[in-house]
Design an enzyme around this catalytic site. Structure first.
Site, PDB file in Angstrom:
ATOM      1  N   ASP A 116       4.067  -5.972  -2.366  1.00 38.93           N
ATOM      2  CA  ASP A 116       3.788  -5.469  -3.705  1.00 38.93           C
ATOM      3  C   ASP A 116       3.227  -6.644  -4.489  1.00 38.93           C
ATOM      4  O   ASP A 116       3.965  -7.524  -4.932  1.00 38.93           O
ATOM      5  CB  ASP A 116       5.083  -4.942  -4.329  1.00 38.93           C
ATOM      6  CG  ASP A 116       4.903  -4.482  -5.772  1.00 38.93           C
ATOM      7  OD1 ASP A 116       3.807  -4.670  -6.334  1.00 38.93           O
ATOM      8  OD2 ASP A 116       5.870  -3.935  -6.322  1.00 38.93           O
ATOM      9  N   ASP A 117       1.912  -6.650  -4.610  1.00 36.82           N
ATOM     10  CA  ASP A 117       1.233  -7.767  -5.271  1.00 36.82           C
ATOM     11  C   ASP A 117       0.919  -7.345  -6.710  1.00 36.82           C
ATOM     12  O   ASP A 117       1.777  -7.473  -7.584  1.00 36.82           O
ATOM     13  CB  ASP A 117      -0.026  -8.115  -4.456  1.00 36.82           C
ATOM     14  CG  ASP A 117      -0.683  -9.401  -4.911  1.00 36.82           C
ATOM     15  OD1 ASP A 117      -0.643  -9.698  -6.116  1.00 36.82           O
ATOM     16  OD2 ASP A 117      -1.246 -10.117  -4.074  1.00 36.82           O
TER      17      ASP A 117
END
Lengths: 191, 191
Positions: A116-117
Site C-alpha cells: 500500500d503505497d
C-alpha cells in the site's frame, strides 16, 4: 502491481539512493509475513469466500496465502504505467474479472496486493468491487508505507491488514531480483 | 493449479510415501529455474506479446518470469477439484479471461504453469486459447514429470519449455509450505 516501475526507469542509484535506503526482503520473509497475516485475519473472525489478487504484485502473496486460507483466487490486472513506463493519471485495467465480478455479490472478499503505497490502486479496486454488491471486502497487503496517502479507503472497509508498517523507502521484492543470490544475501544482512 | 491437491487429502505419509520420494524445492531454486527458462526462451527467438498464467500454480512462476521477460500477465483459473477435493472428470474454470481472450487474436502467447503432470490441464487450456486465433502459443512449465501423459499437446505447439525433467514423484513447492524453515532446510539437503 509494481508501483516501483516508474522509479525503476530512474534506478535507485540514478537518483542518488544508497543501498541502505532500500529494503531487501527474502522469499522466506515474505512467506512468513503472509503466514502471520493469515493468523491475524483468522483471529478477527473475517472468513473470506474468495481472494482477489491485484496483478501482478498481489499474485505471489495471494498464492502463498492460499496455503493458509484455502479459497479460490480471482485476479484483476491493473497498471498505472503505459508501455513507455510513464505513470498515467488513472489506472488502466489489464484484465478485469468480468462475469466473475458479478459473482462477488453476496460474497466476503479478501483483496490482496503487495504494498500500500499511494493507496490509489486500492481505492480504485475497492470502489469497483464494492459496486458489485459483495457482503464485505477486507484488504490485505504485505507492507504499508507510512506516508501521505493520495487514495482513501472507502468507509465500507472494516478490515485492513498490513503485514508490516514500513518507512517510505524503496522495497526490493525477491521476485524482482535479477540476481537472487545477491538479493537474498542483502535481505539476510538486513535482518 | 495445484495438481497435488487430491493427493494432499491423502497425505504422502498416509500412502506410505517416504520423504526421499518427494522433491523439496526452495524459492531460490524456483527463481533460478525461471531465470534459466527465460534465457532459453529468448535464445529460440520466441518473443511473446503476453504471458497467460494458469492459476493458481502458474501465478508465482509467471510473476518471476515477468522480471526477465516483461510482458502483461493474464490469468486463467482452472481446477480439477471440487470443494470436496475430489477430482472431477473435466477441468472447471474458476476464472476465464473473457474479453481478454478475444484480445489474444494475432498475439504470441506464452502459457505458464508450474508442472506438467498428466498434461490434461495444458491440453484443455491450449485448445481453448488456440480457438481464439493467436499467432502462436508456446508452453513454459517449471517441471515436466516423466510419465505417461493422458493429455496431448496440440500440433500447433512448436515451443515447449520445461525447466527440469523430473521423475514421477511428489513435488513440494515452497509456496505450499506450512513451515517454510523446515521446507527450505529439506530443499537445501536435497541439493
Amino acid at each position: 502491481m509494481n508501483k516501483n516501475r516508474a522509479a525503476r526507469v530512474q534506478s535507485p542509484e540514478a537518483v542518488g539512493m544508497e543501498r541502505q535506503d532500500r529494503y531487501f526482503l527474502s522469499y522466506r520473509q515474505i512467506h512468513e509475513t503472509v503466514q502471520q497475516l493469515a493468523r491475524r485475519i483468522e483471529a478477527t473472525g473475517f472468513d473470506p469466500d474468495v481472494i482477489v489478487a491485484i496483478g501482478t504484485g498481489g499474485f505471489i502473496p495471494a498464492r502463498i496465502l492460499k496455503t493458509f486460507i484455502n479459497r479460490p483466487i480471482y485476479t484483476v490486472g491493473i497498471s498505472y504505467y503505459g508501455l513507455d513506463n510513464v505513470p498515467k493519471a488513472t489506472p488502466q485495467t489489464i484484465q478485469w474479472i468480468d462475469e466473475v465480478e458479478r459473482k462477488l455479490a453476496g460474497k466476503r472478499v479478501l483483496l490482496v496486493d503487495e504494498v500500500d503505497d499511494s493507496r490509489v490502486t486500492l481505492e480504485y479496486c475497492l470502489k469497483e468491487l464494492l459496486s458489485h454488491g459483495p457482503t464485505e471486502i477486507a484488504v490485505m497487503v504485505l507492507h504499508n508505507k507510512n506516508k501521505e496517502k493520495r487514495g482513501k479507503l472507502p468507509p465500507e472497509i472494516r478490515h485492513y491488514f498490513a503485514g508490516r508498517e514500513m518507512e517510505d523507502r524503496w522495497i526490493c521484492y525477491p521476485w524482482d531480483a535479477e540476481d537472487i543470490l545477491f538479493h537474498e544475501d542483502r535481505a539476510r544482512a538486513m535482518e
